[in-house]
Design a protein around this motif. Sequence first.
Motif, PDB file in Angstrom:
ATOM      1  N   ARG A  62      -0.243  -5.069   1.616  1.00 50.03           N
ATOM      2  CA  ARG A  62      -1.696  -4.907   1.581  1.00 50.03           C
ATOM      3  C   ARG A  62      -2.448  -5.927   2.428  1.00 50.03           C
ATOM      4  N   ASP A  92       0.858  -1.177   0.000  1.00 51.94           N
ATOM      5  CA  ASP A  92       0.000   0.000   0.000  1.00 51.94           C
ATOM      6  C   ASP A  92       0.899   1.233   0.000  1.00 51.94           C
ATOM      7  N   ALA A 103       7.098  -0.127   4.160  1.00 49.64           N
ATOM      8  CA  ALA A 103       5.722   0.184   3.786  1.00 49.64           C
ATOM      9  C   ALA A 103       4.801  -0.997   4.085  1.00 49.64           C
ATOM     10  N   PRO A 104       3.507  -0.724   4.289  1.00 48.72           N
ATOM     11  CA  PRO A 104       2.582  -1.809   4.645  1.00 48.72           C
ATOM     12  C   PRO A 104       2.223  -2.728   3.479  1.00 48.72           C
ATOM     13  N   TRP A 115       0.312   4.440   9.261  1.00 46.60           N
ATOM     14  CA  TRP A 115       1.460   3.710   8.695  1.00 46.60           C
ATOM     15  C   TRP A 115       1.481   3.871   7.172  1.00 46.60           C
ATOM     16  N   GLY A 116       0.343   3.661   6.529  1.00 45.15           N
ATOM     17  CA  GLY A 116       0.293   3.644   5.064  1.00 45.15           C
ATOM     18  C   GLY A 116       0.529   4.998   4.423  1.00 45.15           C
ATOM     19  N   ARG A 117      -0.073   6.062   4.976  1.00 48.27           N
ATOM     20  CA  ARG A 117       0.058   7.360   4.319  1.00 48.27           C
ATOM     21  C   ARG A 117       1.140   8.226   4.981  1.00 48.27           C
ATOM     22  N   GLY A 150      -3.832   1.846   7.862  1.00 45.01           N
ATOM     23  CA  GLY A 150      -4.101   2.458   6.566  1.00 45.01           C
ATOM     24  C   GLY A 150      -3.584   3.880   6.433  1.00 45.01           C
TER      25      GLY A 150
END
Lengths: 413, 413
Positions: A45, A27, A42-43, B59-61, B56
Amino acid sequence: MSEAVRAGEAAALDAADGLAAKRAEFDLDDAVVYLDGNSLGAPPRGVAGRLADVVGREWGRLGIRSWEESGWWTAPERVGDRLGRLVGAAPGQVVAGDSTSVNVFKAVVAAIRMTRGAGEGGGEGEAPLRDEVLVDAATFPTDGYIASSAARMTGCRIRAVDAADMAREAGPRTAVALVNHVDYRTGRLHDLPGTTAALRAAGARTVWDLCHSAGALPVRLDADGADFAVGCTYKYLNGGPGAPAFLYVRRALQDRFDSPLPGWNSHADPFAMDPAYAPAGGAVRGRVGTPEILSLLALDAALDVWDGVDLAAVRAKSLALTDFFLRCVEAYVPQGGVESVTPRAHGERGSQVSLRYGPGAGEVMAELIRRGVVGDFRRPDVLRFGFTPLYTRFADAERAARVLGEVVAEARR
Amino acid sequence: MSEAVRAGEAAALDAADGLAAKRAEFDLDDAVVYLDGNSLGAPPRGVAGRLADVVGREWGRLGIRSWEESGWWTAPERVGDRLGRLVGAAPGQVVAGDSTSVNVFKAVVAAIRMTRGAGEGGGEGEAPLRDEVLVDAATFPTDGYIASSAARMTGCRIRAVDAADMAREAGPRTAVALVNHVDYRTGRLHDLPGTTAALRAAGARTVWDLCHSAGALPVRLDADGADFAVGCTYKYLNGGPGAPAFLYVRRALQDRFDSPLPGWNSHADPFAMDPAYAPAGGAVRGRVGTPEILSLLALDAALDVWDGVDLAAVRAKSLALTDFFLRCVEAYVPQGGVESVTPRAHGERGSQVSLRYGPGAGEVMAELIRRGVVGDFRRPDVLRFGFTPLYTRFADAERAARVLGEVVAEARR
């Protein structure tokens, strides 16, 4: 024109990249060039869905039964084996849990005790035969702090030695050397098999910190005869912020692994609730207390992206990426603007490039981040760029170097 | 007829329960009577959404920026303060992280060092003035295992003493006593203020294990003069499987808190990457390595259910629930079928009821679980039922006792 050439080269390299499809499993924000995966990966998905299931079904519906039915109890070993594959360890030698710092403590104390032998009755009160702990002089600081505590509590003293000189410096009083496999500042890769063998020849043990190599390049713990290793999983292994660390104890040493943190999870029969401690065999002996299951299973899900991945391919791409980035930096950054402190030689390079900038490096990195190129700054003057082969594209390397060139040029005016 | 009377009584008690609305904040299966919250608390409904946002968005953004922008870096202290309110600690004295076992190690070693004074140069190699560690004879085993390791590494010896006798047994060589606030098997509540004062009068420190009291009843660490305390957050605090534990160090002792696990997170300036260790002040000094953020923020979300909750009301309901359950057991279970090992006196009771059954207790609990009543079994012969006032209803207590009566009666035939 130079830019068009480099951009075309990047496009060609990306088109030929056998790992390119892996990027879709993460993601990522395509507006950003993320070169900080050596700090926080990075995560993948799959993590969000797995966590939702763990909370909603495993915790919410199965509750306490999940310790058995959902495999929570054995997750540290199971995830450990998955990590083991990525660091060259056969099953049964790696356990996931606790922080890197806590695992350094376990490994260093256990290594010291091991050099003193089982017949000396614990021996911490006696004058020890081996009372020296060598610590990588450029170590990530926590290793040094924890090694000092381990030394203090076992009657040893600490000596800081360059990682490259460990083999030469080890002597008859050396109990253990604690070495970073890849230097966190410079990205230098150290000689694991050679150093381990030299320390062993000197009668000492080695503890390797794999924080900056696990998932970044092939590590061959078994084949290279490593004694102990620790590492984190939130960098190149993308396990999430503060994801559980891991501990490797070579199979031949496990029966003599005498943990300073013998929590109930490491007991041979934890639910017997025995007042007397009896250590479990194998990797389980490295456990302490109840594992933080949500973080551990997020890591488990994150490791799915490694299924079928060949670490040799990862290494080849990593070197190609960092080579390409260095060439782009040379092409784009005004002469004398930055100096690489990362070795050119492939055999001495991890998966990052560190550029010394001088005063104002912090502001340069802040500006890079504002322009969508995320690396990090290490005091006093280092710009650090991590390359994660599973999701970093050659186009990302080109853009990062180009933006860096612009920022450095503007800073000069 | 007895059943109708009890069921009616339960309905009346539930109708009058000021905490009844809290149950809706948990994700519970209404088909099941869950009396195992003293092993794994049920999930508060807010956890799933918070975790989705952490993975989401944070961590993700935001990625690495979340260490600052999302407050990840200071979460151990922030969550610690929220826990502090629930155990009677003013802000700045509790830090969340690591397992209970690891926190026991920090607290016991630091307590031993403290009794030796700062002027003795660390002193582990010298003959210590105080070299005795008292451990609750009925302790949850991990505390004893870890205390033994702490003693071994500091030149002390361990002596097992009944928690009720600690005050009498402490002597001039006692460095520290490690005591469970509520006994995990019997549910007996021990005298925290009295024992702490007696140990202090003897020149020793006390470490309280709050695993079975935090969130179950009012704990008054500051008011009762506690030195150190540790506890888990996955039982009555509902933080999730293996949720981070916590460490309390009384403010007056913080400057002398000399941690055996001085990881970089406890450094006064962690990002200076200073090779020399300099401890931070306050609760931060109890930190070690990078915290497992996903588990920690799940706990943070779980603690929302405590907003506005008065622990005195929790205690009142807990005692009413366990009183009622004991009365139902007397009414429903055939004479001589079970015997309560939990004290009748309110001042000596935690928030669980433990019933001794004799041989076959494991099968009885398995059958209870098959019939939708989830407690747990502690070898060799104890059936354990935990009552979590935030979500357990009096009707649950009535049903559990009724099903227990049926199962015991059938087992007799």
